[in-house]
Design an enzyme around this catalytic site. Structure first.
Site, PDB file in Angstrom:
ATOM      1  CD  GLU A  94       9.225  16.384   2.841  1.00 53.22           C
ATOM      2  OE1 GLU A  94       9.684  16.915   3.861  1.00 53.22           O
ATOM      3  OE2 GLU A  94       8.186  16.779   2.282  1.00 53.22           O
ATOM      4  N   GLY A  97       4.380  20.796   2.599  1.00 53.70           N
ATOM      5  CA  GLY A  97       3.341  20.399   3.549  1.00 53.70           C
ATOM      6  C   GLY A  97       3.498  18.932   3.915  1.00 53.70           C
ATOM      7  CG  HIS A 151       9.654  25.797   4.391  1.00 46.83           C
ATOM      8  ND1 HIS A 151       8.651  25.528   3.498  1.00 46.83           N
ATOM      9  CD2 HIS A 151      10.535  24.764   4.272  1.00 46.83           C
ATOM     10  CE1 HIS A 151       8.900  24.385   2.870  1.00 46.83           C
ATOM     11  NE2 HIS A 151      10.037  23.895   3.325  1.00 46.83           N
ATOM     12  CG  ASP A 196      11.429  24.165   8.241  1.00 47.51           C
ATOM     13  OD1 ASP A 196      10.727  25.079   7.789  1.00 47.51           O
ATOM     14  OD2 ASP A 196      11.325  22.988   7.864  1.00 47.51           O
TER      15      ASP A 196
HETATM   16  P1  IMP Z   1       5.333  28.831   5.734  1.00 46.14           P
HETATM   17  O1  IMP Z   1       4.959  28.317   4.372  1.00 46.14           O
HETATM   18  O2  IMP Z   1       6.102  30.100   5.697  1.00 46.14           O
HETATM   19  O3  IMP Z   1       4.136  28.895   6.639  1.00 46.14           O
HETATM   20  O4  IMP Z   1       6.367  27.766   6.360  1.00 46.14           O
HETATM   21  C1  IMP Z   1       5.968  26.617   7.057  1.00 46.14           C
HETATM   22  C2  IMP Z   1       5.317  25.595   6.129  1.00 46.14           C
HETATM   23  O5  IMP Z   1       6.313  25.060   5.238  1.00 46.14           O
HETATM   24  C3  IMP Z   1       4.784  24.352   6.852  1.00 46.14           C
HETATM   25  O6  IMP Z   1       3.470  24.560   7.318  1.00 46.14           O
HETATM   26  C4  IMP Z   1       4.818  23.304   5.749  1.00 46.14           C
HETATM   27  O7  IMP Z   1       3.717  23.423   4.898  1.00 46.14           O
HETATM   28  C5  IMP Z   1       6.064  23.688   4.969  1.00 46.14           C
HETATM   29  N1  IMP Z   1       7.238  22.913   5.429  1.00 46.14           N
HETATM   30  C6  IMP Z   1       8.211  23.299   6.258  1.00 46.14           C
HETATM   31  N2  IMP Z   1       9.107  22.291   6.450  1.00 46.14           N
HETATM   32  C7  IMP Z   1       8.680  21.273   5.706  1.00 46.14           C
HETATM   33  C8  IMP Z   1       9.197  19.965   5.469  1.00 46.14           C
HETATM   34  O8  IMP Z   1      10.219  19.512   6.001  1.00 46.14           O
HETATM   35  N3  IMP Z   1       8.458  19.184   4.615  1.00 46.14           N
HETATM   36  C9  IMP Z   1       7.325  19.615   4.016  1.00 46.14           C
HETATM   37  N4  IMP Z   1       6.823  20.848   4.208  1.00 46.14           N
HETATM   38  C10 IMP Z   1       7.498  21.668   5.051  1.00 46.14           C
HETATM   39 ZN    ZN Z   2      11.061  22.067   3.077  1.00 47.13          ZN
END
Ligand code: IMP
Ligand code: ZN
Length: 364
Positions: free
Chosen positions: A228, A198, A15, A304
């Protein structure tokens, strides 16, 4: 770490905002603190904390989004994240991010993704191939040789990058559909698919289903964060949907495992993420062990890398140490990831060649 870093790798579950560098996050938070937008002293320890519960992880994401969501910052972190993966020999990266709308700064989902693409073009330390129809000439777009690298332009490292647009579980059906439409419009710029992610305790499968179905009908690839948290009905629905890949796959029951295995749905395994969020109590009981032994299609990923302070090289090291894998087996595990990328056979063939030539220098 040297050998693990030298190993060519494929990253399929990263992400964007979760992969932000610690130093960048602190720098940006400090600047917002100075402007009085946030209280830096309160935020600092949240950023520096190591182990976080699931609830805390999502609180941190909300904080990160306050800090990072403007066009210039999105461009900057995209550039840095690609450079960081390339520097540890990731040769193919699927980067996922949730397009965000913020009317107060004139940001639409489209302008957010455009800022990401600007970040891809801004990378200078490595050649970035991201436009599927233009793979061979892309180097001219993002890396015209400068006086300094004129002499080594043919030996520069190259990374393939593809984008997945994420639907956040907080979103409505209409918002999810908007993301899918955007992905379709931006296919020529390397957007290849849709992710559902999310907070897993938020939202309903039926909300996203129309958008996911439409995406699939239009030929976009789909990967889902699945299992999850214990949610038997949703897990069954997700497996019945037959996505091209799923992420995590933790709380599956016997019947779900049988279905997953008979349908051979590849699993994106994120060891450190699962351990840090305490979704899996310890590495020796992680389902990776069973899936690996069953020769189920899987790929090691970081999820992440910034939030969980890891790297893909580190994930390979942890997996190999826990299973007692030798170098050859680790190399095969990494090379096998090529089979699950959301890219065409030409890219896969180039990646295989890349691995084979690296094998010679890896002491295998
Ligand atoms: P972005 O989409 O680039 O803003 O990356 C962060 C987003 O990825 C978070 O706000 C979550 O929606 C999603 N995300 C990151 N890690 C996880 C996880 O372990 N489980 C579910 N969603 C995740
Ligand atoms: Zn993820």
């Amino acid at each position: 770490m040297e050998w693990w870093v030298s190993l060519p790798k494929v990253e399929l579950h990263a992400h964007l905002n979760g992969s932000i560098r610690h130093s960048t996050l602190l720098e940006l938070a400090q600047a917002l603190g100075e402007k009085g937008v946030i209280d830096f002293s309160e935020v600092e320890h949240v950023i520096l904390k190591n182990d976080r519960s699931f609830r805390e992880v999502f609180k941190l994401f909300d904080l990160i989004h306050i800090i990072t969501t403007d066009h210039a910052t999105v461009t900057r972190i995209t550039k840095e994240v690609i450079e960081d993966f390339a520097s540890e020999n990731v040769v193919y990266l699927e980067l996922r991010t949730t397009p965000k709308r913020n009317d107060s700064i004139g940001m639409s989902k489209r302008s957010y993704v455009e800022a990401v693409i600007k970040g891809l073009r801004a990378v200078s330390s490595v050649d970035v191939a991201f436009m599927p129809d233009n793979e061979n000439s892309i180097n001219l777009v993002n890396s015209l040789p400068t006086t300094n690298d004129k002499c080594n332009v043919n030996t520069r490292k190259r990374i393939f990058v593809r984008l997945l647009l994420s639907i956040d579980r907080r979103e409505t059906t209409a918002a999810a559909m908007e993301t899918v439409m955007l992905a379709l419009e931006m296919r020529h710029l390397g957007v290849v698919g849709i992710d559902l992610s999310g907070n897993p305790v938020v939202g309903e499968w039926t909300t996203y289903l129309p958008a996911l179905k439409f995406a699939r009908e239009q030929g976009l690839y789909i990967t889902l964060h699945c299992g999850e948290v214990p949610n038997s009905l949703e897990i069954q629905n997700m497996l019945d949907f037959l996505p091209q890949r799923i992420g995590h796959a933790i709380f599956l029951d016997e019947q779900d495992w049988r279905k997953l295995k008979s349908d051979k749905i590849p699993v994106e395994i994120c060891l450190t993420s699962n351990l840090r969020t305490m979704s899996v109590p310890s590495i020796d009981v992680h389902h990776f062990v069973d899936l690996y032994n069953a020769k189920h299609p899987l790929v090691l990923c970081t999820d992440d890398s910034g939030v969980f302070s890891t790297s893909l090289s580190n994930e390979y090291k942890i997996a190999a140490t826990s299973l007692g894998l030798g170098k050859k087996e680790v190399f095969e595990l990494s090379k096998n990831s090529i089979e699950f990328v959301f890219a065409d056979s030409g890219v896969k063939e180039e990646l295989r060649k890349n691995f084979d030539s690296a094998a010679k220098s890896l002491d295998l």
